[in-house]
Structures are given as C-alpha cells and as structure tokens.
Design a protein around this motif. Structure first.
Motif, PDB file in Angstrom:
ATOM      1  N   ASN A 569       0.864  -1.174   0.000  1.00 55.22           N
ATOM      2  CA  ASN A 569       0.000   0.000   0.000  1.00 55.22           C
ATOM      3  C   ASN A 569       0.903   1.227   0.000  1.00 55.22           C
ATOM      4  N   LEU A 570       0.964   1.926  -1.109  1.00 55.99           N
ATOM      5  CA  LEU A 570       1.826   3.102  -1.235  1.00 55.99           C
ATOM      6  C   LEU A 570       1.049   4.399  -1.045  1.00 55.99           C
ATOM      7  N   ASP A 571      -0.173   4.276  -0.587  1.00 51.01           N
ATOM      8  CA  ASP A 571      -1.015   5.439  -0.296  1.00 51.01           C
ATOM      9  C   ASP A 571      -0.814   5.860   1.159  1.00 51.01           C
ATOM     10  N   ASP A 572      -1.298   7.038   1.493  1.00 57.79           N
ATOM     11  CA  ASP A 572      -1.225   7.503   2.881  1.00 57.79           C
ATOM     12  C   ASP A 572      -2.336   6.893   3.733  1.00 57.79           C
ATOM     13  N   GLU A 573      -3.428   6.496   3.086  1.00 59.01           N
ATOM     14  CA  GLU A 573      -4.574   5.962   3.808  1.00 59.01           C
ATOM     15  C   GLU A 573      -4.502   4.436   3.881  1.00 59.01           C
ATOM     16  N   PRO A 574      -5.080   3.827   4.942  1.00 58.75           N
ATOM     17  CA  PRO A 574      -5.088   2.364   5.048  1.00 58.75           C
ATOM     18  C   PRO A 574      -5.974   1.732   3.984  1.00 58.75           C
ATOM     19  N   TRP A 575      -5.685   0.472   3.671  1.00 56.69           N
ATOM     20  CA  TRP A 575      -6.447  -0.264   2.653  1.00 56.69           C
ATOM     21  C   TRP A 575      -7.070  -1.487   3.292  1.00 56.69           C
ATOM     22  N   ALA A 576      -8.379  -1.567   3.256  1.00 58.45           N
ATOM     23  CA  ALA A 576      -9.086  -2.761   3.704  1.00 58.45           C
ATOM     24  C   ALA A 576      -9.179  -3.714   2.526  1.00 58.45           C
ATOM     25  N   LEU A 577      -8.490  -4.838   2.613  1.00 54.41           N
ATOM     26  CA  LEU A 577      -8.449  -5.772   1.495  1.00 54.41           C
ATOM     27  C   LEU A 577      -9.840  -6.343   1.241  1.00 54.41           C
ATOM     28  N   PRO A 578     -10.349  -6.240   0.020  1.00 55.65           N
ATOM     29  CA  PRO A 578     -11.679  -6.769  -0.299  1.00 55.65           C
ATOM     30  C   PRO A 578     -11.729  -8.282  -0.111  1.00 55.65           C
ATOM     31  N   SER A 579     -12.898  -8.783   0.194  1.00 57.51           N
ATOM     32  CA  SER A 579     -13.050 -10.222   0.452  1.00 57.51           C
ATOM     33  C   SER A 579     -12.763 -11.064  -0.779  1.00 57.51           C
ATOM     34  N   THR A 602      -1.690  -5.468  11.538  1.00 62.21           N
ATOM     35  CA  THR A 602      -2.931  -4.954  10.950  1.00 62.21           C
ATOM     36  C   THR A 602      -3.375  -5.795   9.763  1.00 62.21           C
ATOM     37  N   LEU A 603      -2.412  -6.382   9.045  1.00 63.11           N
ATOM     38  CA  LEU A 603      -2.771  -7.224   7.913  1.00 63.11           C
ATOM     39  C   LEU A 603      -3.573  -8.439   8.368  1.00 63.11           C
ATOM     40  N   LYS A 604      -3.292  -8.935   9.564  1.00 54.72           N
ATOM     41  CA  LYS A 604      -4.017 -10.097  10.084  1.00 54.72           C
ATOM     42  C   LYS A 604      -5.514  -9.827  10.155  1.00 54.72           C
ATOM     43  N   SER A 605      -5.868  -8.565  10.325  1.00 46.95           N
ATOM     44  CA  SER A 605      -7.286  -8.202  10.393  1.00 46.95           C
ATOM     45  C   SER A 605      -7.830  -7.765   9.038  1.00 46.95           C
ATOM     46  N   GLY A 606      -7.005  -7.913   7.992  1.00 48.51           N
ATOM     47  CA  GLY A 606      -7.466  -7.584   6.649  1.00 48.51           C
ATOM     48  C   GLY A 606      -7.300  -6.142   6.260  1.00 48.51           C
ATOM     49  N   VAL A 607      -6.484  -5.392   6.997  1.00 46.98           N
ATOM     50  CA  VAL A 607      -6.248  -3.978   6.697  1.00 46.98           C
ATOM     51  C   VAL A 607      -4.747  -3.751   6.560  1.00 46.98           C
TER      52      VAL A 607
END
Length: 628
Positions: A569-579, A602-607
């Motif tokens: 994720n190269l953005d400043d905002e977090p990314w919630a990985l789609p299902s 945080t990746l463990k929670s999908g973000v």
C-alpha cells in the motif's frame, strides 16, 4: 583464447599478436592508399615508419621485432596523420596518443579457477569508477569490496571503462573499446579489481557500448570509412556497419576479450535498440551465442538495455537463458518513479501517478507495455512477456541514466517521501526479479549524480548547449535563463559534485537505511534465491489492484510449489483488502518482511496501513480471481 598456468590472453582479429619473428600488427582499412606502422620513441612520439602490406580483404599487416612490450606504436595514414590502434590495450597518453604494446600474460591471477556465481544469486550494484570512491579509480573500488560484500551485494557493475576523450565522463563516449581508461588504473588496475572481487566471492560486470563511438578520438572513419553507414542514422551519428565481417569481429571479439582476458563475469549491452544491423542475424544474437559457446564451464551472464520491450533474446531453454540472461526493465522503474514522485513529463507521461496497476503488472508479468499504445512514442510497444520467469528482468529504482539524465542529477531520496522509498526498496530487493541498486542507494545517498564530460572548444560548447536544449520541453526549463542553471557538463565542479559522500553513513538516518538493506538482502539470499533455481513455471505471476488506493497484491508461483506474496500500500490511507482478493488465512506461511513492523499485525485483520509492504511465503494460494 590462450592460457598459460594462471595467466590469460585472448587473441583478437584486430590489434597486435605475438608471432614467430616478433609481433604482427594489423589494421583493416580497405580503401586506404597506404598505411605505415609508426614506431614511437621513449617520449611516445613517432620516430620511424615501416611500410605495411594490404591483402585482398583490406587488412594491412607487418611483422616486426622492433616494438617490445611497453613500447609505443601507431599507424601513419597517407596524409601524414598518425593514429592509435583502434584495438589498443593501453595508451601512452590520451586517445590521440600512440598505443603501447602490452603482454597480457604479465598478470598472474590469484583466482584463476573462479567459475562465477549462478544468475539467480545476482544483486547488482552499479557504480561509476570515477565518482564511487575518493580516489576515483579501480583501487578505490577494491577498498570498498568488503563493505559491499557485507551489505549483501553479489555483483558490481562498472559503467563503461573503455578509454574516452578527456579524464572524466560517464564512459559512453568510448573510442578505444579494448583499452581500460588510464585515469582509472588501466588494464593492470582492472585485473587487480576483478581478482580482488573474485577473492571475496563477488562478480564483476561491465557495461559495453556497441551502438556508437564517442566524438573525440574516433579515427576509424579517417582510414576505414567502410566501418560506418553514413546513410543510416542513430541518435549518436552514423550507424556501425555490422554487415562488414571485420567490423562484426571487432565487437564480438571485444565481448569475448573482456570475459576471457579480464575474467569479467558478465556484460551489459547498452541500448541495443540503437544497433542498426542490416544483416539477417542480429549482432546481439550472434554475440550471445558465441559467448555461450565459449564459456561452457563458467557462469557468464549478459544483460541488455532496449526500449522496444522485445523478448526473443531473453527466452529460456530448459529453464536457462538461451542467449541473454535478462533485460533491464525500464517499465518497472518508470511506474515506480511516477507513483512515488507524481511526475508526468517526458516518457513518464505513459505511466499513471494515480494507480499502481502498471507497477503490479510489471512485477507479475515483466513489461508494462506488451503491445499497448504508447502515447509518448506514438506507437504500439512491446510483446507479451508473462511467459518469462521473473529472473528474465533486471529491476531498479535508480540507475546512472535515471538520475544523471535529470537536469540536476537528483536522486529518488530527494524527490519522494522516505516511507514510500523504503517500501519501494523492499519491493525491489525481495521480489524475484534480479535487483539493481545505484551506488549509494543502499544508505539513501542524496548526492547528485550529474551528466559530466571533459570536452573543450567547439565540441565542449556543443555538448553544453545540447544538454541544456534537451530540457526545453520540460515546463521548468521553458525559460532560457532557467536552462542556464543546468550544470555545465564540462565543468570540473559538476564532476566533483557527483562524487559519493561516504561520510553520510556515520549519520543515523543513513545508517538505519543501510541496516535495513542488509537485512533485506540477507533474507533474499536465504529465502528467495533457492526458489529461483532451475526451471520456474510459466505464467508465474498474478496480481490484484485496489480500485481507489495505491495498493496491490502480487503472488509469484516459484520452485516446488512455493508462493511468494507481496501486499503493498503506497497510499497515505489504510487499505481494507476486499473479500474477493484473499482466500484462506492471511497469517499462514512465513513472514519474510513487514515495513513498518506493525503492518503485519494490521494485515491479520485484513487492513494494510499506508504506506507499507508485507512479504509472506507459503505453499497455499492466497489470491482469488487475480489478474494476469
């Protein structure tokens, strides 16, 4: 080729060779009315002349014992001009002086049995011999070899060392292609460097230029106009006449010469798209085949630079390169640079600053342009590359061109945020492509690397003004006064400003970056490289890209069913990985790297926080519905 104990020599078609009765001197000049061998005195001045004889193929020859190793010689043309040997191994002075007869077997190799390293182990470190170390020569590089090995570098790549006009320059204006520049330490210094590198298990690659000669000291046209096709133009002038066999032999021999006599481990062939070969067999194809045939017992590698995005030269046979080991992938650099800096002028106009789709495509499948239309070039570019293994590409975030061809030679560290650059560094060093770093990149150097030359008079003025005129099309330099601020390539201050500042490593920020790179390269050799050996499955990469952030996932299917995953994720905002992006447990397998460290949690929670990267290695497929 000739080898005596631990001493090496390579017999070429051009240049002097020892024979019974002394030395045979040769020069191909089919239309020259007469050629004489010039014998030099102790001061390196022509003192006597011996007539040479021409054969039916245009070769002028003479055998004499009047020139001993260490003594000077040249060739006098009918008009009285005395020129150096175009295959000179050493010059008495500059490119306009007499040549020196060299006995290549004078050097006894300590590492005569070195057979190189496998291609997948390669981690390139590109450097300029004149600006890398304080002394600006081969000896200065030797002093840093232990540091490079400790960092995790496995191969140093030298910008061209063939002698060029003046004492400073990038090397791409070479005119004596067999002659290591004396300012760097000459042929003896280069051999000592290669030997010292091999003692430490490091490979040495050399950048070679077969698409043009430099403008200062190229006398070939004065006695062999047949060497060039004046009617065929390249960005640097008349095309080299590769349909003439002696010309073809000059270049192919040159490649074999570096690999045999200097024990070089590999070559980078510069801008092969500018080699205008009119024959049915491209020079690169013949050259690479000859190299493969000549060194069956050594790991010898070739790479190329080519903006056409072609693949015929990097195809595999049985998992191994048939000709060229890998292509420099400008597409990866360009899309990474645009995402990091948001620049969009020049060739960057072909790449999107608002999306990482092109970066993910390059990581997963090779090129970005695989037949698509290029707005910048006004045509379709490239062919499909997804069938090739990742190791068919050399990826980089910076190199001499991409830094030095900026107006002020500024590096990525000065153009993008530190966090994004560190994420890109991890992507570069842990992805399965062959990584390349430019000198100082490992500690986040901010020194400029400018374009510099050492020309004077009309040539110097033309280079200076031509350099500044190149930037007219950029908004920042529409104004003539603004262009005057661009450093003069011929000014010694431009060269001095480009020298690497080694004292930076002592400062905490730079030391932190260096330690990060060391850890990444240690992980690469231990965990990634073993999965790149042998024949990799075709179509090994797949990817998914976020619709609304600069985030993506790439998976590579490597050896023995292993799957390497990159979450970025190269953005400043977090990314919630789609299902629909992931299946299974995101924490399965082994964590290779997370930057910053909390990204894994945080990746463990999908973000995935931003900017961040996470690499994981496991044997089960995580991606669902991924794009090719």
């Amino acid at each position: 080729m000739a080898r005596t104990a631990d001493r090496y020599a390579f017999e070429t078609h051009w240049g002097p060779r020892p024979v019974e009765g002394g030395t045979e001197f040769r020069l191909w000049a089919p239309s020259a009315p007469s050629i004489e061998l010039a014998l030099g005195d102790a001061a390196g001045k022509p003192a006597d002349f011996l007539p040479m004889e021409k054969d039916a193929e245009g070769w002028w020859r003479i055998v004499t014992d009047r020139v001993k190793p260490g003594e000077t010689y040249g060739f006098r043309l009918e008009g009285g001009l005395v020129v150096p040997d175009p295959a000179s191994r050493r010059q008495f002075g500059d490119v306009h002086s007499l040549s020196v007869l060299v006995d290549p077997t004078d050097y006894e190799w300590k590492t005569a049995n070195w057979n190189g390293r496998a291609w997948e182990e390669t981690v390139f470190y590109e450097l300029h011999p004149g600006t890398f170390s304080p002394s600006g020569d081969f000896g200065g590089i030797v002093e840093k070899l232990d540091y490079l090995k400790e960092t995790g570098i496995t191969a140093i790549e030298l910008l061209p060392v063939a002698q060029f006009g003046g004492r400073r320059g990038w090397g791409y204006d070479g005119v004596l292609l067999y002659c290591p520049h004396e300012v760097y330490g000459g042929e003896a210094g280069l051999k000592r460097l290669v030997d010292a590198a091999h003692e430490r298990g490091l490979m040495v690659f050399l950048d070679v230029v077969y698409n043009h000669f430099g403008p200062d000291g190229n006398y070939l046209g004065a006695y062999a106009p047949e060497f060039f096709h004046e009617e065929i133009h390249t960005p640097w002038g008349a095309a080299i006449a590769y349909d003439e066999q002696p010309v073809r032999e000059f270049m192919i021999d040159n490649a074999l010469f570096w690999l045999e006599e200097f024990r070089i481990d590999g070559l980078r062939l510069d801008a092969i798209d500018s080699i205008k070969d009119t024959t049915d067999t491209p020079l690169v194809k013949e050259l690479a085949a000859r190299v493969r045939q000549a060194f069956p017992g050594r790991h010898v590698h070739l790479t190329t630079e080519d903006d056409r995005n072609i693949t015929w030269h990097i195809e595999r046979e049985g998992g191994q390169p048939a000709l060229v080991s890998a292509e420099w992938n400008d597409d990866f650099h360009h899309t990474a640079h645009v995402v990091a800096t948001h620049e969009e002028e020049g060739y960057y106009a072909d790449y999107s600053k608002k999306s990482v789709a092109q970066m993910a495509k390059a990581l997963a499948t090779g090129f970005v342009f695989q037949g698509e239309h290029s707005k910048h070039r006004g045509r379709e570019v490239g062919v499909s590359s997804a069938h090739l293994p990742p190791t068919a590409f050399v990826n980089f975030l910076q190199n001499h061109d991409q830094i030095g061809n900026r107006a002020f030679g500024d590096r990525l560290a000065d153009l993008a945020s530190r966090r994004v650059v560190e994420c890109l560094q991890a992507i570069l060093l842990l992805s399965p492509q062959i990584p390349l770093m430019f000198m100082g990149e490992e500690f986040g150097a901010t020194d400029p690397f400018c374009f510099f030359t050492d020309f004077d008079g009309e040539l110097g003025a033309a280079v200076r003004e031509g350099r500044r005129a190149e930037f007219k099309k950029f908004a920042a330099f529409h104004d003539e006064d603004a262009r005057k601020l661009i450093p003069d390539p011929n000014a010694e201050t431009t060269f001095e400003a480009s020298k690497l500042d080694w004292s930076a490593i002592s400062r905490p920020t730079y030391r932190r970056r260096l330690e990060m790179v060391k850890r990444l390269l240690e992980k690469r050799q231990k965990l990634i490289v073993p999965l790149l050996r042998g024949e990799l499955p075709g179509q090994s990469g797949e990817y998914h890209v976020s619709d609304d952030t600069l985030a993506f996932v790439v998976a590579w299917h490597l050896k023995d069913g292993a799957v390497l995953h990159l979450f970025a994720n190269l953005d400043d905002e977090p990314w919630a990985l789609p299902s629909d992006v992931v299946t299974g447990d995101l924490t399965c397998g082994e964590l290779l790297h997370a930057h910053p460290k909390d990204a894994e949690e945080t990746l463990k929670s999908g973000v995935l926080p931003g900017p961040s990267v996470v690499f994981r290695l496991e044997g089960q497929k995580l991606l669902a519905g991924a794009g090719r």
